[in-house]
Design an enzyme around this catalytic site. Structure first.
Site, mmCIF file in Angstrom:
data_model
loop_
_atom_site.group_PDB
_atom_site.id
_atom_site.type_symbol
_atom_site.label_atom_id
_atom_site.label_comp_id
_atom_site.label_asym_id
_atom_site.label_seq_id
_atom_site.Cartn_x
_atom_site.Cartn_y
_atom_site.Cartn_z
ATOM 1 C CG ASP A 111 -1.944 1.007 1.289
ATOM 2 O OD1 ASP A 111 -2.116 1.708 0.286
ATOM 3 O OD2 ASP A 111 -2.603 1.175 2.337
ATOM 4 N NE ARG A 173 -5.044 -13.834 8.917
ATOM 5 C CZ ARG A 173 -4.238 -12.803 8.766
ATOM 6 N NH1 ARG A 173 -3.803 -12.477 7.576
ATOM 7 N NH2 ARG A 173 -3.857 -12.079 9.808
HETATM 8 P P1 IMP Z 1 2.057 -0.602 3.622
HETATM 9 O O1 IMP Z 1 3.169 -0.477 4.599
HETATM 10 O O2 IMP Z 1 1.132 0.589 3.690
HETATM 11 O O3 IMP Z 1 2.516 -0.886 2.217
HETATM 12 O O4 IMP Z 1 1.133 -1.791 4.129
HETATM 13 C C1 IMP Z 1 1.382 -3.099 3.848
HETATM 14 C C2 IMP Z 1 0.654 -4.004 4.822
HETATM 15 O O5 IMP Z 1 -0.618 -3.472 5.208
HETATM 16 C C3 IMP Z 1 0.332 -5.320 4.167
HETATM 17 O O6 IMP Z 1 1.365 -6.249 4.361
HETATM 18 C C4 IMP Z 1 -0.953 -5.732 4.872
HETATM 19 O O7 IMP Z 1 -0.656 -6.397 6.070
HETATM 20 C C5 IMP Z 1 -1.625 -4.440 5.210
HETATM 21 N N1 IMP Z 1 -2.637 -4.029 4.240
HETATM 22 C C6 IMP Z 1 -2.593 -2.965 3.405
HETATM 23 N N2 IMP Z 1 -3.694 -2.871 2.674
HETATM 24 C C7 IMP Z 1 -4.469 -3.927 3.029
HETATM 25 C C8 IMP Z 1 -5.766 -4.397 2.573
HETATM 26 O O8 IMP Z 1 -6.434 -3.829 1.693
HETATM 27 N N3 IMP Z 1 -6.228 -5.508 3.158
HETATM 28 C C9 IMP Z 1 -5.537 -6.188 4.136
HETATM 29 N N4 IMP Z 1 -4.337 -5.789 4.581
HETATM 30 C C10 IMP Z 1 -3.798 -4.666 4.032
#
Ligand code: IMP
Length: 189
Positions: A111, A173
């Site tokens: 994300d 999940r």
């Molecule tokens: P980032 O650090 O913002 O890139 O977030 C990554 C982590 O956030 C992923 O490994 C997931 O654990 C969680 N995450 C981000 N978006 C989602 C989503 O839409 N559904 C479930 N988990 C998410």
């Protein structure tokens, strides 16, 4: 098992299916073939973060037809605060040494990129021979920091998704597909 034969309780709160189980499997096979070709003779070490990546990791490994090894780490749960700061706490570290190994970091979803960036820095410090990233779902739009993605499954819209290992408060999940949730099912943290 398809979308229509699932337990209604499991589907409670599910809104729109974005990727069917079949679409995911087809894409995972394509990624696995590319990885098999690229890592011939290198015995890659696939590294994943528990627990969301488990479905993807297992399916991906099954499609890779060269010798490989796998290891997992676990980090503190995702929260808005840790996300903004890019801080994650390693709760369970890898058991294998990655020094001198060809490491492929396998991630379910990216994300902002903050989590991945932090983990890649941690792993790089251990001096692997190479370190690449394979991610199944890329939200792209929210990216706050550039992370090098070598293998990507799908771009997805900026919506919270569940299924195929991805959870909302530890639920959903085991959905075989990836779907959005009804907005009223998502409570603020
Ligand atoms: P980032 O650090 O913002 O890139 O977030 C990554 C982590 O956030 C992923 O490994 C997931 O654990 C969680 N995450 C981000 N978006 C989602 C989503 O839409 N559904 C479930 N988990 C998410």
């Amino acid at each position: 098992m398809d979308e229509y034969s699932l337990n209604r309780e499991l589907l409670d709160g599910v809104d729109k299916v974005l990727f069917s189980s079949q679409q995911i499997q087809t894409r995972v096979e394509e990624l696995g073939s590319r990885i098999s070709r690229d890592y011939v003779g290198k015995k890659p070490l696939l590294v994943g973060v528990l627990r969301g990546v488990v479905f993807f990791m297992v399916d991906l490994m099954r499609t890779i037809d060269i010798p490989l090894e796998v290891d997992f780490m676990s980090i503190s749960s995702y929260s808005p605060e840790s996300r903004n700061l890019g801080l994650v706490r390693v709760v369970k570290d890898l058991e294998l040494s990655i020094t001198g190994r060809h490491v492929l970091f396998v991630e379910d979803i990216i994300d902002t990129g903050m989590t991945l960036n932090h983990l890649l820095r941690t792993l790089k410090a251990r001096q692997p021979a190479s370190l690449e990233v394979c991610v199944l779902f890329d939200k792209g739009k929210n990216r706050q920091i550039e992370v090098p993605i070598k293998y990507k499954g799908f771009d997805i819209p900026d919506a919270f998704v569940v299924g195929y290992g991805l959870d909302y408060r530890e639920g959903y999940r085991n959905l075989p597909f990836v779907a959005t949730l009804n907005p009223q099912s998502i409570r603020s943290e």
